[in-house]
Scaffold this motif. Structure first.
Motif, PDB file in Angstrom:
ATOM      1  N   TRP A 228       0.840  -1.202   0.000  1.00  0.00           N
ATOM      2  CA  TRP A 228       0.000   0.000   0.000  1.00  0.00           C
ATOM      3  C   TRP A 228       0.877   1.255   0.000  1.00  0.00           C
ATOM      4  O   TRP A 228       0.649   2.194  -0.772  1.00  0.00           O
ATOM      5  N   LYS A 229       1.869   1.250   0.879  1.00  0.00           N
ATOM      6  CA  LYS A 229       2.774   2.401   0.968  1.00  0.00           C
ATOM      7  C   LYS A 229       3.539   2.587  -0.342  1.00  0.00           C
ATOM      8  O   LYS A 229       3.685   3.718  -0.839  1.00  0.00           O
ATOM      9  N   LYS A 230       4.006   1.491  -0.905  1.00  0.00           N
ATOM     10  CA  LYS A 230       4.749   1.553  -2.163  1.00  0.00           C
ATOM     11  C   LYS A 230       3.892   2.078  -3.301  1.00  0.00           C
ATOM     12  O   LYS A 230       4.383   2.781  -4.188  1.00  0.00           O
ATOM     13  N   ALA A 231       2.590   1.751  -3.281  1.00  0.00           N
ATOM     14  CA  ALA A 231       1.679   2.196  -4.337  1.00  0.00           C
ATOM     15  C   ALA A 231       1.406   3.693  -4.268  1.00  0.00           C
ATOM     16  O   ALA A 231       0.914   4.280  -5.232  1.00  0.00           O
ATOM     17  N   GLY A 232       1.687   4.320  -3.133  1.00  0.00           N
ATOM     18  CA  GLY A 232       1.551   5.765  -3.014  1.00  0.00           C
ATOM     19  C   GLY A 232       0.148   6.275  -2.801  1.00  0.00           C
ATOM     20  O   GLY A 232      -0.134   7.446  -3.064  1.00  0.00           O
TER      21      GLY A 232
END
Length: 340
Positions: free
Chosen positions: A232-236
């Protein structure tokens, strides 16, 4: 703090011990249960969807009725099998239910799990595309559902319509703003949890998942949740992710509780199979006096990782007893774990 809701499978049968002996009983009691759950301070009322079974199958009339009779409780599903769905019709139904509830819908969807009949989605008129599995079909339909929930026009208007059209391409109505951001994905594997995060869906993880490491269920589930949060964090995404886990938890505070659930004490995880050739691990139930229950739940890593806990309930025992079950968790267990 943790959101706490209930998850009902909506069983009924002509059984002398059941308070739900018909579909009508189950539907009407589900509405009453949600109203009563809101009154005691519960955060969510969620319902399982199963086709070809004496269980709840058509969620939107029920969710709409609950939405009209409540004002604060979240209402949702856990989960709708997308293999059976027309994504566009579902956008309309979901939009209506969300508007009736004034934006409280939290809709759980999934690619589906083994059902009561062989390839039941075929009876609903659906077939996987060439080279596509039924699971692929479920995920494809989910993505179409998400796309159309955005409310962006896509349909060419008739130049001679029955009613005047707004300019440009037409979207589905009724449109409910914000619903696209309140869709959850029921993931049984680490890979699909990551896929859900990449596509901006919240995560629902139930009492079973594919056995991917041989570790205890709650540890595997916690690892799945951490992978989801990283993705989720990586997807921004600009909003905070949400994660729910389901558990069967019963605080034994009287003789009736002991009679119903005393045999659930000291249960262990189980290994089974929900797909040919692939083992699944099923999480244990919890049943004990409150002090012992607090100790056991504090050691459940997945519950600690989740922001939402869905308590599976014995809906067949009626509204009053289920409110007792839920109240007991809120009163005797939740404060000891810092959930309330």
């Amino acid at each position: 703090m943790k959101k706490i809701g209930f998850l009902s499978f909506g069983h009924w049968a002509k059984h002398p011990a059941y308070q739900t002996r018909s579909a009508s009983d189950t539907l009407l009691q589900s509405i009453d249960l949600a109203v009563a759950a809101e009154a005691i301070g519960l955060d969510g009322a969620y319902f399982r969807v199963h086709h070809f079974a004496a269980q709840l199958a058509s969620p939107f009339p029920l969710l709409s009725a609950i939405g009209a009779k409540t004002s604060t409780i979240e209402i949702g599903t856990g989960v709708i099998d997308m293999r059976y769905e027309n994504p566009l019709y579902m956008v309309e139904d979901a939009g209506a239910a969300d508007l009736i509830s004034q934006g409280r819908l939290q809709l759980g969807i999934s690619r589906g799990s083994p059902e009561q009949v062989i390839d039941g989605w075929r009876y609903f008129g659906y077939e996987p595309a060439e080279g596509e599995s039924d699971a692929d079909m479920g995920r494809r339909k989910a993505l179409e559902f998400l796309d159309k929930l955005r409310g962006i026009g896509f349909a060419q208007p008739n130049p001679n319509p029955m009613f005047p059209n707004p300019p440009g391409l037409l979207r589905l109505e009724p449109y409910s703003e914000g619903l696209r951001e309140r869709i959850w994905w029921g993931a049984a594997s680490n890979a699909t949890a990551v896929w859900a995060a990449e596509n901006g869906m919240y995560l629902q993880s139930s009492t079973l998942k594919f056995d991917e490491s041989g570790k205890p269920f709650h540890i595997q589930q916690a690892e799945q949740i951490r992978l989801y949060k990283e993705a989720w964090k990586k997807a921004g995404h600009q909003r905070e992710p949400r994660v729910s886990v389901s558990r069967s938890i019963f605080a034994i505070v009287n003789e009736q509780d002991h009679r119903y659930f005393g045999q659930e004490a000291n249960r262990r995880d189980q290994i089974g199979m929900i797909e040919p050739g692939r083992n699944a691990i099923f999480g244990r139930s919890y049943a004990a006096e409150p002090d012992q229950l607090i100790k056991e739940l504090a050691a459940d890593e997945a519950i600690q990782e989740a922001d939402t806990l869905l308590l599976t309930i014995p809906n067949t025992l009626g509204v009053d007893y289920n409110i007792h079950v839920l109240s007991s968790i809120l009163e005797y267990v939740a404060p000891g774990l810092g959930w309330r």
